[in-house]
Design a protein around this motif. Structure first.
Motif, mmCIF file in Angstrom:
data_model
loop_
_atom_site.group_PDB
_atom_site.id
_atom_site.type_symbol
_atom_site.label_atom_id
_atom_site.label_comp_id
_atom_site.label_asym_id
_atom_site.label_seq_id
_atom_site.Cartn_x
_atom_site.Cartn_y
_atom_site.Cartn_z
ATOM 1 N N MET A 8 7.081 10.929 -2.096
ATOM 2 C CA MET A 8 5.989 9.970 -2.080
ATOM 3 C C MET A 8 5.847 9.377 -3.485
ATOM 4 O O MET A 8 5.823 10.093 -4.472
ATOM 5 C CB MET A 8 4.702 10.679 -1.651
ATOM 6 C CG MET A 8 3.474 9.803 -1.743
ATOM 7 S SD MET A 8 1.985 10.627 -1.169
ATOM 8 C CE MET A 8 2.095 10.253 0.554
ATOM 9 N N GLU A 9 5.739 8.095 -3.560
ATOM 10 C CA GLU A 9 5.601 7.420 -4.849
ATOM 11 C C GLU A 9 4.189 7.630 -5.392
ATOM 12 O O GLU A 9 3.213 7.529 -4.679
ATOM 13 C CB GLU A 9 5.878 5.934 -4.683
ATOM 14 C CG GLU A 9 5.923 5.198 -5.993
ATOM 15 C CD GLU A 9 6.258 3.729 -5.802
ATOM 16 O OE1 GLU A 9 5.876 2.954 -6.691
ATOM 17 O OE2 GLU A 9 6.876 3.380 -4.793
ATOM 18 N N ASN A 10 4.109 7.933 -6.684
ATOM 19 C CA ASN A 10 2.827 8.206 -7.325
ATOM 20 C C ASN A 10 2.340 6.966 -8.057
ATOM 21 O O ASN A 10 2.773 6.685 -9.151
ATOM 22 C CB ASN A 10 2.994 9.386 -8.285
ATOM 23 C CG ASN A 10 1.730 9.678 -9.037
ATOM 24 O OD1 ASN A 10 0.720 8.999 -8.887
ATOM 25 N ND2 ASN A 10 1.772 10.691 -9.851
ATOM 26 N N ASN A 11 1.432 6.230 -7.452
ATOM 27 C CA ASN A 11 0.859 5.033 -8.068
ATOM 28 C C ASN A 11 -0.560 5.284 -8.565
ATOM 29 O O ASN A 11 -1.248 4.349 -8.932
ATOM 30 C CB ASN A 11 0.833 3.877 -7.064
ATOM 31 C CG ASN A 11 2.221 3.372 -6.765
ATOM 32 O OD1 ASN A 11 3.073 3.367 -7.636
ATOM 33 N ND2 ASN A 11 2.450 2.980 -5.540
ATOM 34 N N PHE A 12 -1.016 6.523 -8.552
ATOM 35 C CA PHE A 12 -2.373 6.843 -8.968
ATOM 36 C C PHE A 12 -2.431 7.069 -10.466
ATOM 37 O O PHE A 12 -1.495 7.578 -11.065
ATOM 38 C CB PHE A 12 -2.881 8.086 -8.243
ATOM 39 C CG PHE A 12 -3.025 7.894 -6.768
ATOM 40 C CD1 PHE A 12 -4.083 7.175 -6.241
ATOM 41 C CD2 PHE A 12 -2.092 8.431 -5.898
ATOM 42 C CE1 PHE A 12 -4.212 6.994 -4.879
ATOM 43 C CE2 PHE A 12 -2.218 8.263 -4.531
ATOM 44 C CZ PHE A 12 -3.278 7.542 -4.019
ATOM 45 N N LYS A 13 -3.561 6.673 -11.069
ATOM 46 C CA LYS A 13 -3.744 6.884 -12.503
ATOM 47 C C LYS A 13 -5.202 7.254 -12.769
ATOM 48 O O LYS A 13 -6.060 7.139 -11.890
ATOM 49 C CB LYS A 13 -3.333 5.652 -13.289
ATOM 50 C CG LYS A 13 -4.100 4.385 -12.952
ATOM 51 C CD LYS A 13 -3.516 3.200 -13.694
ATOM 52 C CE LYS A 13 -4.273 1.938 -13.460
ATOM 53 N NZ LYS A 13 -4.328 1.416 -12.140
ATOM 54 N N VAL A 14 -5.470 7.702 -13.982
ATOM 55 C CA VAL A 14 -6.820 8.072 -14.376
ATOM 56 C C VAL A 14 -7.762 6.891 -14.147
ATOM 57 O O VAL A 14 -7.398 5.739 -14.381
ATOM 58 C CB VAL A 14 -6.840 8.524 -15.850
ATOM 59 C CG1 VAL A 14 -8.254 8.727 -16.347
ATOM 60 C CG2 VAL A 14 -6.026 9.802 -16.021
ATOM 61 N N ASP A 15 -8.933 7.166 -13.667
ATOM 62 C CA ASP A 15 -10.004 6.215 -13.345
ATOM 63 C C ASP A 15 -9.846 5.556 -11.983
ATOM 64 O O ASP A 15 -10.702 4.749 -11.604
ATOM 65 C CB ASP A 15 -10.180 5.128 -14.418
ATOM 66 C CG ASP A 15 -10.673 5.686 -15.744
ATOM 67 O OD1 ASP A 15 -11.335 6.748 -15.729
ATOM 68 O OD2 ASP A 15 -10.422 5.080 -16.778
ATOM 69 N N ASP A 16 -8.803 5.883 -11.210
ATOM 70 C CA ASP A 16 -8.689 5.347 -9.851
ATOM 71 C C ASP A 16 -9.695 6.050 -8.943
ATOM 72 O O ASP A 16 -9.911 7.259 -9.041
ATOM 73 C CB ASP A 16 -7.282 5.571 -9.281
ATOM 74 C CG ASP A 16 -6.283 4.552 -9.767
ATOM 75 O OD1 ASP A 16 -6.693 3.569 -10.410
ATOM 76 O OD2 ASP A 16 -5.082 4.745 -9.508
ATOM 77 N N LEU A 17 -10.309 5.293 -8.057
ATOM 78 C CA LEU A 17 -11.218 5.825 -7.057
ATOM 79 C C LEU A 17 -10.388 6.195 -5.840
ATOM 80 O O LEU A 17 -9.583 5.386 -5.363
ATOM 81 C CB LEU A 17 -12.252 4.753 -6.700
ATOM 82 C CG LEU A 17 -13.529 5.185 -6.015
ATOM 83 C CD1 LEU A 17 -14.277 6.218 -6.840
ATOM 84 C CD2 LEU A 17 -14.404 3.979 -5.767
ATOM 85 N N VAL A 18 -10.545 7.437 -5.318
ATOM 86 C CA VAL A 18 -9.696 7.915 -4.228
ATOM 87 C C VAL A 18 -10.509 8.632 -3.158
ATOM 88 O O VAL A 18 -11.575 9.188 -3.420
ATOM 89 C CB VAL A 18 -8.595 8.869 -4.751
ATOM 90 C CG1 VAL A 18 -7.592 8.130 -5.610
ATOM 91 C CG2 VAL A 18 -9.182 10.042 -5.519
ATOM 92 N N PHE A 19 -9.969 8.601 -1.937
ATOM 93 C CA PHE A 19 -10.474 9.403 -0.831
ATOM 94 C C PHE A 19 -9.586 10.624 -0.705
ATOM 95 O O PHE A 19 -8.380 10.556 -0.948
ATOM 96 C CB PHE A 19 -10.387 8.634 0.495
ATOM 97 C CG PHE A 19 -11.406 7.553 0.656
ATOM 98 C CD1 PHE A 19 -12.755 7.856 0.751
ATOM 99 C CD2 PHE A 19 -11.015 6.227 0.744
ATOM 100 C CE1 PHE A 19 -13.695 6.851 0.927
ATOM 101 C CE2 PHE A 19 -11.942 5.228 0.920
ATOM 102 C CZ PHE A 19 -13.285 5.545 1.014
ATOM 103 N N PHE A 20 -10.165 11.747 -0.257
ATOM 104 C CA PHE A 20 -9.382 12.946 0.025
ATOM 105 C C PHE A 20 -10.190 13.822 0.970
ATOM 106 O O PHE A 20 -11.394 13.610 1.154
ATOM 107 C CB PHE A 20 -9.032 13.704 -1.261
ATOM 108 C CG PHE A 20 -10.221 14.119 -2.074
ATOM 109 C CD1 PHE A 20 -10.757 15.379 -1.936
ATOM 110 C CD2 PHE A 20 -10.813 13.228 -2.953
ATOM 111 C CE1 PHE A 20 -11.872 15.756 -2.674
ATOM 112 C CE2 PHE A 20 -11.918 13.600 -3.697
ATOM 113 C CZ PHE A 20 -12.454 14.869 -3.552
ATOM 114 N N GLY A 21 -9.531 14.795 1.589
ATOM 115 C CA GLY A 21 -10.232 15.661 2.540
ATOM 116 C C GLY A 21 -10.743 14.859 3.708
ATOM 117 O O GLY A 21 -10.187 13.826 4.080
ATOM 118 N N ARG A 22 -11.840 15.313 4.292
ATOM 119 C CA ARG A 22 -12.410 14.606 5.446
ATOM 120 C C ARG A 22 -13.127 13.340 5.036
ATOM 121 O O ARG A 22 -12.798 12.258 5.458
ATOM 122 C CB ARG A 22 -13.366 15.515 6.214
ATOM 123 C CG ARG A 22 -12.664 16.609 6.949
ATOM 124 C CD ARG A 22 -13.674 17.452 7.706
ATOM 125 N NE ARG A 22 -13.020 18.024 8.855
ATOM 126 C CZ ARG A 22 -13.278 17.666 10.096
ATOM 127 N NH1 ARG A 22 -14.178 16.756 10.353
ATOM 128 N NH2 ARG A 22 -12.638 18.231 11.084
#
Length: 85
Positions: A1-15
């Motif tokens: 999986m390509e990692n395009n995430f960086k510090v300060d990115d807003l993300v969803f995870f879990g439910r």
């Protein structure tokens, strides 16, 4: 999986969890700060569990004390509240 995430990115995870990336550890594990019941909580989440958070700006509105609608990007003047020094 390509990692395009960086510090300060807003993300969803879990439910239904939403957080902000505050750091990266080895092996595609990210440090995420999310809202806790009493204070922010730091959790470690694997890359495969992260989804980029994007929002329709029209969905985020609040009402001021006179019940006027305030949306993202609106200019406002703060008349009352905590002072920053």
């Amino acid at each position: 999986m390509e990692n395009n995430f960086k510090v300060d990115d807003l993300v969803f995870f879990g439910r239904n969890d939403l957080g902000i990336i505050i750091g990266k550890e080895k092996d595609d594990i990210f440090k995420i700060m999310k809202d806790g019941s009493e204070r922010p909580v730091i959790v470690s989440i694997q890359l495969r569990e992260l989804k980029r958070a994007s929002f329709d700006r029209k969905l985020f509105t609040v009402k001021d004390q006179l019940t006027n609608t305030i949306s993202v990007g609106d200019m406002v003047r703060v008349l009352d509240g905590p002072l920053k020094v």
